[in-house]
Design a protein around this motif. Structure first.
Motif, PDB file in Angstrom:
ATOM      1  N   GLY A 189      -0.607  21.935 -30.223  1.00 38.04           N
ATOM      2  CA  GLY A 189      -1.814  22.740 -30.358  1.00 38.04           C
ATOM      3  C   GLY A 189      -2.121  23.108 -31.808  1.00 38.04           C
ATOM      4  N   LEU A 190      -1.094  23.227 -32.648  1.00 39.63           N
ATOM      5  CA  LEU A 190      -1.318  23.582 -34.050  1.00 39.63           C
ATOM      6  C   LEU A 190      -1.558  22.357 -34.942  1.00 39.63           C
ATOM      7  CD1 LEU A 190       1.312  26.416 -34.605  1.00 39.63           C
ATOM      8  CD2 LEU A 190      -1.166  26.617 -34.556  1.00 39.63           C
ATOM      9  N   THR A 191      -1.210  21.187 -34.481  1.00 40.06           N
ATOM     10  CA  THR A 191      -1.312  19.987 -35.328  1.00 40.06           C
ATOM     11  C   THR A 191      -2.749  19.744 -35.767  1.00 40.06           C
ATOM     12  OG1 THR A 191       0.600  18.997 -34.263  1.00 40.06           O
ATOM     13  CG2 THR A 191      -0.876  17.518 -35.436  1.00 40.06           C
ATOM     14  N   ARG A 192      -3.668  19.718 -34.844  1.00 36.34           N
ATOM     15  CA  ARG A 192      -5.064  19.415 -35.196  1.00 36.34           C
ATOM     16  C   ARG A 192      -5.691  20.482 -36.093  1.00 36.34           C
ATOM     17  NH1 ARG A 192      -7.617  17.600 -29.669  1.00 36.34           N
ATOM     18  NH2 ARG A 192      -5.778  18.558 -28.803  1.00 36.34           N
ATOM     19  N   PRO A 193      -5.507  21.778 -35.793  1.00 33.36           N
ATOM     20  CA  PRO A 193      -6.088  22.771 -36.716  1.00 33.36           C
ATOM     21  C   PRO A 193      -5.516  22.667 -38.131  1.00 33.36           C
ATOM     22  CG  PRO A 193      -5.485  23.821 -34.655  1.00 33.36           C
ATOM     23  CD  PRO A 193      -4.964  22.420 -34.596  1.00 33.36           C
ATOM     24  N   VAL A 194      -4.210  22.443 -38.242  1.00 34.97           N
ATOM     25  CA  VAL A 194      -3.594  22.327 -39.569  1.00 34.97           C
ATOM     26  C   VAL A 194      -4.127  21.088 -40.288  1.00 34.97           C
ATOM     27  CG1 VAL A 194      -1.412  21.910 -40.773  1.00 34.97           C
ATOM     28  CG2 VAL A 194      -1.539  23.644 -38.984  1.00 34.97           C
ATOM     29  N   LEU A 195      -4.196  19.958 -39.593  1.00 36.71           N
ATOM     30  CA  LEU A 195      -4.727  18.741 -40.212  1.00 36.71           C
ATOM     31  C   LEU A 195      -6.196  18.905 -40.602  1.00 36.71           C
ATOM     32  CD1 LEU A 195      -3.139  15.907 -38.047  1.00 36.71           C
ATOM     33  CD2 LEU A 195      -2.568  16.552 -40.384  1.00 36.71           C
ATOM     34  N   THR A 196      -6.950  19.588 -39.772  1.00 38.56           N
ATOM     35  CA  THR A 196      -8.365  19.803 -40.085  1.00 38.56           C
ATOM     36  C   THR A 196      -8.514  20.657 -41.341  1.00 38.56           C
ATOM     37  OG1 THR A 196      -8.925  19.631 -37.758  1.00 38.56           O
ATOM     38  CG2 THR A 196     -10.542  20.670 -39.188  1.00 38.56           C
ATOM     39  N   LEU A 197      -7.768  21.739 -41.410  1.00 37.09           N
ATOM     40  CA  LEU A 197      -7.820  22.578 -42.614  1.00 37.09           C
ATOM     41  C   LEU A 197      -7.361  21.797 -43.838  1.00 37.09           C
ATOM     42  CD1 LEU A 197      -6.517  25.991 -41.216  1.00 37.09           C
ATOM     43  CD2 LEU A 197      -8.850  25.413 -41.919  1.00 37.09           C
ATOM     44  N   LEU A 198      -6.340  20.971 -43.675  1.00 39.47           N
ATOM     45  CA  LEU A 198      -5.855  20.150 -44.778  1.00 39.47           C
ATOM     46  C   LEU A 198      -6.939  19.171 -45.238  1.00 39.47           C
ATOM     47  CD1 LEU A 198      -3.440  19.397 -46.564  1.00 39.47           C
ATOM     48  CD2 LEU A 198      -2.761  17.779 -44.799  1.00 39.47           C
ATOM     49  N   LEU A 199      -7.633  18.534 -44.302  1.00 40.43           N
ATOM     50  CA  LEU A 199      -8.706  17.604 -44.674  1.00 40.43           C
ATOM     51  C   LEU A 199      -9.837  18.317 -45.414  1.00 40.43           C
ATOM     52  CD1 LEU A 199      -8.965  15.292 -41.558  1.00 40.43           C
ATOM     53  CD2 LEU A 199      -8.542  14.575 -43.895  1.00 40.43           C
ATOM     54  N   TRP A 200     -10.205  19.517 -44.948  1.00 39.60           N
ATOM     55  CA  TRP A 200     -11.257  20.267 -45.648  1.00 39.60           C
ATOM     56  C   TRP A 200     -10.771  20.696 -47.028  1.00 39.60           C
ATOM     57  CZ3 TRP A 200     -16.094  19.864 -44.886  1.00 39.60           C
ATOM     58  CH2 TRP A 200     -16.589  19.584 -43.616  1.00 39.60           C
ATOM     59  N   GLY A 201      -9.494  21.022 -47.141  1.00 40.93           N
ATOM     60  CA  GLY A 201      -8.928  21.349 -48.459  1.00 40.93           C
ATOM     61  C   GLY A 201      -8.950  20.150 -49.392  1.00 40.93           C
ATOM     62  N   ILE A 202      -8.638  18.969 -48.873  1.00 45.84           N
ATOM     63  CA  ILE A 202      -8.698  17.743 -49.676  1.00 45.84           C
ATOM     64  C   ILE A 202     -10.128  17.474 -50.114  1.00 45.84           C
ATOM     65  CG2 ILE A 202      -8.476  15.226 -49.563  1.00 45.84           C
ATOM     66  CD1 ILE A 202      -6.002  15.688 -47.761  1.00 45.84           C
ATOM     67  N   ALA A 203     -11.078  17.600 -49.186  1.00 41.59           N
ATOM     68  CA  ALA A 203     -12.490  17.363 -49.533  1.00 41.59           C
ATOM     69  C   ALA A 203     -12.943  18.338 -50.622  1.00 41.59           C
ATOM     70  CB  ALA A 203     -13.377  17.503 -48.293  1.00 41.59           C
ATOM     71  N   TRP A 250     -11.629  18.556 -32.784  1.00 40.29           N
ATOM     72  CA  TRP A 250     -10.795  19.697 -32.453  1.00 40.29           C
ATOM     73  C   TRP A 250     -11.547  20.663 -31.550  1.00 40.29           C
ATOM     74  CZ3 TRP A 250     -10.110  24.378 -36.029  1.00 40.29           C
ATOM     75  CH2 TRP A 250      -9.176  25.264 -35.494  1.00 40.29           C
ATOM     76  N   PHE A 251     -12.763  21.066 -31.967  1.00 39.81           N
ATOM     77  CA  PHE A 251     -13.516  22.008 -31.152  1.00 39.81           C
ATOM     78  C   PHE A 251     -14.018  21.367 -29.862  1.00 39.81           C
ATOM     79  CE2 PHE A 251     -13.948  24.244 -35.256  1.00 39.81           C
ATOM     80  CZ  PHE A 251     -13.420  25.461 -34.864  1.00 39.81           C
ATOM     81  N   GLY A 252     -14.418  20.098 -29.928  1.00 37.78           N
ATOM     82  CA  GLY A 252     -14.901  19.420 -28.728  1.00 37.78           C
ATOM     83  C   GLY A 252     -13.813  19.227 -27.697  1.00 37.78           C
ATOM     84  N   ASP A 253     -12.602  18.941 -28.157  1.00 37.57           N
ATOM     85  CA  ASP A 253     -11.492  18.737 -27.235  1.00 37.57           C
ATOM     86  C   ASP A 253     -10.966  20.068 -26.700  1.00 37.57           C
ATOM     87  OD1 ASP A 253      -9.779  16.853 -25.939  1.00 37.57           O
ATOM     88  OD2 ASP A 253      -8.152  17.562 -27.233  1.00 37.57           O
ATOM     89  N   ARG A 254     -11.300  21.171 -27.318  1.00 32.07           N
ATOM     90  CA  ARG A 254     -10.814  22.486 -26.899  1.00 32.07           C
ATOM     91  C   ARG A 254     -11.754  23.137 -25.893  1.00 32.07           C
ATOM     92  NH1 ARG A 254      -5.626  22.696 -28.196  1.00 32.07           N
ATOM     93  NH2 ARG A 254      -5.293  22.280 -30.354  1.00 32.07           N
ATOM     94  N   SER A 255     -12.758  22.415 -25.476  1.00 32.65           N
ATOM     95  CA  SER A 255     -13.678  23.009 -24.503  1.00 32.65           C
ATOM     96  C   SER A 255     -12.926  23.291 -23.212  1.00 32.65           C
ATOM     97  CB  SER A 255     -14.850  22.077 -24.252  1.00 32.65           C
ATOM     98  OG  SER A 255     -14.393  20.872 -23.683  1.00 32.65           O
ATOM     99  N   PRO A 256     -13.350  24.319 -22.481  1.00 29.96           N
ATOM    100  CA  PRO A 256     -12.644  24.672 -21.233  1.00 29.96           C
ATOM    101  C   PRO A 256     -12.688  23.523 -20.227  1.00 29.96           C
ATOM    102  CG  PRO A 256     -14.226  26.382 -21.848  1.00 29.96           C
ATOM    103  CD  PRO A 256     -14.443  25.238 -22.769  1.00 29.96           C
TER     104      PRO A 256
END
Length: 156
Positions: free
Chosen positions: A100-114, A144-150
């Motif tokens: 559950g934490l992998t995608r948020p961490v990778l997403t933040l990392l990608l935005w940090g790289i950008a 991440w957000f699309g896959d987290r839909s209920p």
């Protein structure tokens, strides 16, 4: 003698007139060849420019096709990744937490790289690299957000 002088004058006049006519014909021929050559040069310049424009159009068309194929491949990879993720069942709580934490961490990392690239790259490289990094970060965020839909029958 007068007859001979008249005959000589007629011959000289005819000869001079013939030479002038020949010279005028040669000058006219030279001018015609020069005009023909100028038209040929213009035609060749025009045809060369037309071929160059056609080659440029084909190159742009090829670039557009490559970009479309690259984008289609990226979306196909994202779809396959989402299907693989959906096939994974529930596991131990620790594994679920890490997953559950992998995608948020990778997403933040990608935005940090950008952001880092945008701040640190020179103007020439900034556009190309930033577009690629932004594409990856946006895709990761939406995934991440699309896959987290209920889900029906499941709780988050």
């Amino acid at each position: 003698m007068e007859e001979v002088a008249g005959l000589a004058a007629s011959a000289a006049g005819g000869g001079i007139f013939g030479l002038v006519g020949t010279a005028l014909g040669r000058v006219a021929g030279f001018i015609e060849r020069r005009q023909t050559n100028a038209h040929e040069r213009e035609r060749w310049v025009h045809e060369t420019r037309l071929i160059e424009l056609q080659q440029a159009a084909r190159a742009e068309e090829t670039e557009a096709e490559l970009a479309l194929a690259e984008t289609a491949g990226s979306w196909a990879g994202l779809r396959a990744s989402m299907e693989a993720e959906a096939a994974i069942g529930e596991s131990y709580p620790f594994v679920n937490a890490v997953r559950g934490l992998t995608r948020p961490v990778l997403t933040l990392l990608l935005w940090g790289i950008a952001g880092g690239i945008w701040l640190g790259a020179d103007a020439g490289a900034r556009t190309s690299i930033t577009e690629t990094a932004t594409f990856a970060a946006t895709a990761a965020t939406l995934w991440w957000f699309g896959d987290r839909s209920p889900r029906q029958g499941h709780s988050l």
